[in-house]
Design an enzyme around this catalytic site. Structure first.
Site, PDB file in Angstrom:
ATOM      1  CE1 TYR A 145      65.399   4.446  36.970  1.00 31.43           C
ATOM      2  CE2 TYR A 145      64.947   5.979  35.192  1.00 31.43           C
ATOM      3  CZ  TYR A 145      64.519   4.989  36.044  1.00 31.43           C
ATOM      4  OH  TYR A 145      63.219   4.539  35.990  1.00 31.43           O
ATOM      5  NE  ARG A 186      58.880  10.206  39.913  1.00 29.62           N
ATOM      6  CZ  ARG A 186      58.814   8.897  39.812  1.00 29.62           C
ATOM      7  NH1 ARG A 186      59.007   8.321  38.656  1.00 29.62           N
ATOM      8  NH2 ARG A 186      58.552   8.160  40.857  1.00 29.62           N
ATOM      9  CB  SER A 189      54.375  14.256  43.317  1.00 24.51           C
ATOM     10  OG  SER A 189      55.650  14.052  42.754  1.00 24.51           O
ATOM     11  CG  ASN A 190      58.333  18.490  43.167  1.00 28.45           C
ATOM     12  OD1 ASN A 190      58.285  17.689  44.083  1.00 28.45           O
ATOM     13  ND2 ASN A 190      59.476  18.963  42.690  1.00 28.45           N
ATOM     14  CG  PHE A 191      54.061  21.456  39.126  1.00 33.14           C
ATOM     15  CD1 PHE A 191      55.252  21.947  39.652  1.00 33.14           C
ATOM     16  CD2 PHE A 191      53.892  21.487  37.735  1.00 33.14           C
ATOM     17  CE1 PHE A 191      56.265  22.449  38.828  1.00 33.14           C
ATOM     18  CE2 PHE A 191      54.881  21.988  36.913  1.00 33.14           C
ATOM     19  CZ  PHE A 191      56.068  22.465  37.449  1.00 33.14           C
ATOM     20  N   GLY A 207      60.453  26.087  31.232  1.00 32.57           N
ATOM     21  CA  GLY A 207      59.173  25.364  31.254  1.00 32.57           C
ATOM     22  C   GLY A 207      58.698  24.993  29.864  1.00 32.57           C
ATOM     23  CB  THR A 208      59.987  25.632  26.459  1.00 35.60           C
ATOM     24  OG1 THR A 208      61.378  25.557  26.804  1.00 35.60           O
ATOM     25  CG2 THR A 208      59.524  27.083  26.488  1.00 35.60           C
ATOM     26  NE  ARG A 275      61.327  11.114  28.857  1.00 37.71           N
ATOM     27  CZ  ARG A 275      61.775  11.277  30.106  1.00 37.71           C
ATOM     28  NH1 ARG A 275      60.934  11.365  31.097  1.00 37.71           N
ATOM     29  NH2 ARG A 275      63.058  11.347  30.341  1.00 37.71           N
TER      30      ARG A 275
HETATM   31  N1  UDP Z   1      60.367  19.752  36.732  1.00 38.63           N
HETATM   32  C1  UDP Z   1      60.001  21.049  37.064  1.00 38.63           C
HETATM   33  N2  UDP Z   1      59.725  21.331  38.363  1.00 38.63           N
HETATM   34  C2  UDP Z   1      59.763  20.403  39.353  1.00 38.63           C
HETATM   35  C3  UDP Z   1      60.127  19.083  39.023  1.00 38.63           C
HETATM   36  C4  UDP Z   1      60.425  18.792  37.708  1.00 38.63           C
HETATM   37  O1  UDP Z   1      59.939  21.929  36.193  1.00 38.63           O
HETATM   38  O2  UDP Z   1      59.474  20.765  40.512  1.00 38.63           O
HETATM   39  C5  UDP Z   1      60.644  19.425  35.320  1.00 38.63           C
HETATM   40  C6  UDP Z   1      61.950  18.685  35.067  1.00 38.63           C
HETATM   41  O3  UDP Z   1      63.016  19.580  34.861  1.00 38.63           O
HETATM   42  C7  UDP Z   1      61.604  17.911  33.803  1.00 38.63           C
HETATM   43  C8  UDP Z   1      60.112  17.623  33.943  1.00 38.63           C
HETATM   44  O4  UDP Z   1      59.627  18.559  34.890  1.00 38.63           O
HETATM   45  O5  UDP Z   1      61.806  18.703  32.665  1.00 38.63           O
HETATM   46  C9  UDP Z   1      59.807  16.222  34.425  1.00 38.63           C
HETATM   47  O6  UDP Z   1      60.588  15.972  35.559  1.00 38.63           O
HETATM   48  P1  UDP Z   1      60.410  14.678  36.458  1.00 38.63           P
HETATM   49  O7  UDP Z   1      61.386  14.797  37.577  1.00 38.63           O
HETATM   50  O8  UDP Z   1      58.990  14.499  36.797  1.00 38.63           O
HETATM   51  O9  UDP Z   1      60.793  13.421  35.558  1.00 38.63           O
HETATM   52  P2  UDP Z   1      61.715  13.181  34.253  1.00 38.63           P
HETATM   53  O10 UDP Z   1      60.756  13.133  33.129  1.00 38.63           O
HETATM   54  O11 UDP Z   1      62.695  14.308  34.090  1.00 38.63           O
HETATM   55  O12 UDP Z   1      62.367  11.892  34.533  1.00 38.63           O
END
Ligand code: UDP
Length: 317
Positions: A145, A186, A189-191, A207-208, A275
Site C-alpha cells: 500500500y 480498521r 469500525s472494529n471497536f 494500545g499506546t 501518527r
Molecule cells: N487496531 C487495534 N485494534 C483493532 C484494529 C486496529 O488496536 O481491532 C490498531 C492498529 O494496530 C493501529 C491502529 O489501531 O495501531 C489503527 O489501525 P487501523 O487499521 O485503523 O489503521 P492504520 O492507521 O494502522 O492504517
C-alpha cells in the site's frame, strides 16, 4: 461541471460523490466492488446527475463527453484488505493511477490523487509535515500500500511537471464515519461493532500507539476545497487531535454504554507507533480545519452502526 470519481462505492468515494452532487456537479462513479459496497450508492439509483460504471480502473477507462475533474479514490485502504489483496493494491495504485491520469490528460481535466499518511510509514518526525519524506519498509506487508501510493504520488507529479496537468495530492489521515464496512478491520469500525455486539474490544499491542481521527464530513470538505482552489503540492488533510488506541477503546465503551471488556492482540508488523498530521499548509491555503470533535463524530458513527448491527440481528433471527 462534470467529475469522475474512482472507488465511488467505497467509504470516502461515496461521500465525495454525494458532496459533488450537492454542489451541482454531474458525477460519474466507477467501482468494481472489490472493497466497495453497492449500498453506499443505493440512494442515488435514480439521481439525474449521477451515473455508475462497474469497472476495474487498472484497465483502460473509456468515457464519452467532457470531464472537468478526475478524482482517483479506488484502492483497498484498510490494512486487513491490502494484506489480503496485495497485488490488486499495487496494481490500482500503479496501473490504476496511470489510467486515471491518462484519462485526465485526454480530457484536460483536473486530477486529484487520494494519497495517504502511510507514505510517512512509521514516522521519525512528529507531527508529520508534508516536507517529511517518511520511514517506509518497502518489503514489509504494508509496503504494497505504502509504496503503491508513493509511486502514485511520483506519477502524479510527473504528469504535472512533464504534461502540465493540473494536479492535486491529498494525504488522507485516519478517517471514520458512516458507510465504513462493519468488517473493514480498521480500529474505529472494529471497536464500535465489537462494543455494540457485546464482544471484547481488540486492542493490538499495548494500545499506546497513537492515531489522529478525522470525521468524514470534515475530510470531504477539505478535499473539495483542495480540488477547487488548492495547488499541486501534497496536502495533509486530517484531524491533528491525537489519541492512543487504548483511549479510543475507552471513548467507544463510554459512548456506546457497552459492557464489553478490552482484550490485547498481537501488534501487526510495521504498525506505525505514532501518527498526527501537521495541517499548517491546509489551514493557510484552504482556510480549512476540522470542526467535529472525536466524541461527536463517534456518536454519529455509533448511530450508523447501531442500525447495521440491528439489521444483522434481524436477518439472523
Ligand atoms: N487496531 C487495534 N485494534 C483493532 C484494529 C486496529 O488496536 O481491532 C490498531 C492498529 O494496530 C493501529 C491502529 O489501531 O495501531 C489503527 O489501525 P487501523 O487499521 O485503523 O489503521 P492504520 O492507521 O494502522 O492504517
Amino acid at each position: 461541471m462534470r467529475v469522475l470519481v474512482t472507488g465511488a462505492a467505497g467509504f470516502l468515494g461515496s461521500h465525495l460523490v454525494d458532496k459533488f452532487l450537492a454542489l451541482d456537479y454531474d458525477v460519474l462513479g466507477i467501482d468494481n466492488h472489490i472493497t466497495g459496497t453497492p449500498a453506499n450508492l443505493g440512494h442515488l439509483d435514480s439521481h439525474p446527475r449521477f451515473r455508475f460504471v462497474n469497472q476495474d480502473v487498472t484497465r483502460y477507462i473509456e468515457i464519452e463527453g467532457p470531464l472537468d475533474g478526475v478524482l482517483h479514490f479506488a484502492s483497498p485502504a484498510s490494512p486487513v484488505d491490502y494484506l489480503e489483496l496485495p497485488i490488486q493494491t499495487l496494481k490500482v495504485g500503479a496501473l490504476g493511477t496511470h489510467k486515471a491520469l491518462g484519462l485526465a490528460m485526454a480530457k484536460r481535466a483536473k486530477f486529484l490523487l487520494a494519497s495517504t499518511s502511510e507514505v510517512y510509514g512509521d514516522p521519525l518526525v512528529h507531527p508529520q509535515p508534508e516536507s517529511y519524506w517518511g520511514n517506509v519498509n518497502p518489503v514489509g506487508p504494508r509496503g504494497v500500500y505504502d509504496e503503491a501510493k508513493r509511486f502514485a504520488e511520483a506519477l502524479t507529479m510527473a504528469y504535472h511537471r512533464f504534461h502540465h496537468l493540473d494536479t492535486r495530492i491529498v494525504r488522507i489521515f485516519n478517517t471514520y464515519g458512516p458507510r465504513m464496512r462493519p468488517n473493514d478491520g480498521r480500529v474505529v469500525s472494529n471497536f464500535i461493532v465489537q462494543a455494540l455486539r457485546g464482544e471484547p474490544l481488540t486492542v493490538y499491542g499495548e494500545g499506546t500507539q497513537t492515531r489522529s481521527f478525522c470525521y468524514v464530513d470534515d475530510l470531504i470538505e477539505g478535499i473539495v476545497r483542495l480540488f477547487e482552489r488548492g495547488s499541486s503540492e501534497p496536502t495533509n488533510i486530517g484531524n491533528p487531535k491525537e489519541f492512543t488506541v487504548q483511549q479510543l477503546a475507552e471513548r467507544v465503551l463510554a459512548l456506546t454504554g457497552s459492557k464489553s471488556t478490552i482484550v490485547r492482540r498481537p501488534l501487526p508488523i510495521d504498525d506505525p507507533q505514532v501518527r498526527q498530521p501537521d495541517i499548517t499548509h491546509a489551514r493557510r491555503m484552504l482556510g480549512w480545519e476540522p470542526q467535529v470533535s472525536l466524541d461527536d463524530g463517534l456518536r454519529r458513527t455509533i448511530e450508523y452502526f447501531r442500525a447495521v448491527v440491528a439489521r444483522e440481528v434481524a436477518e439472523q433471527a
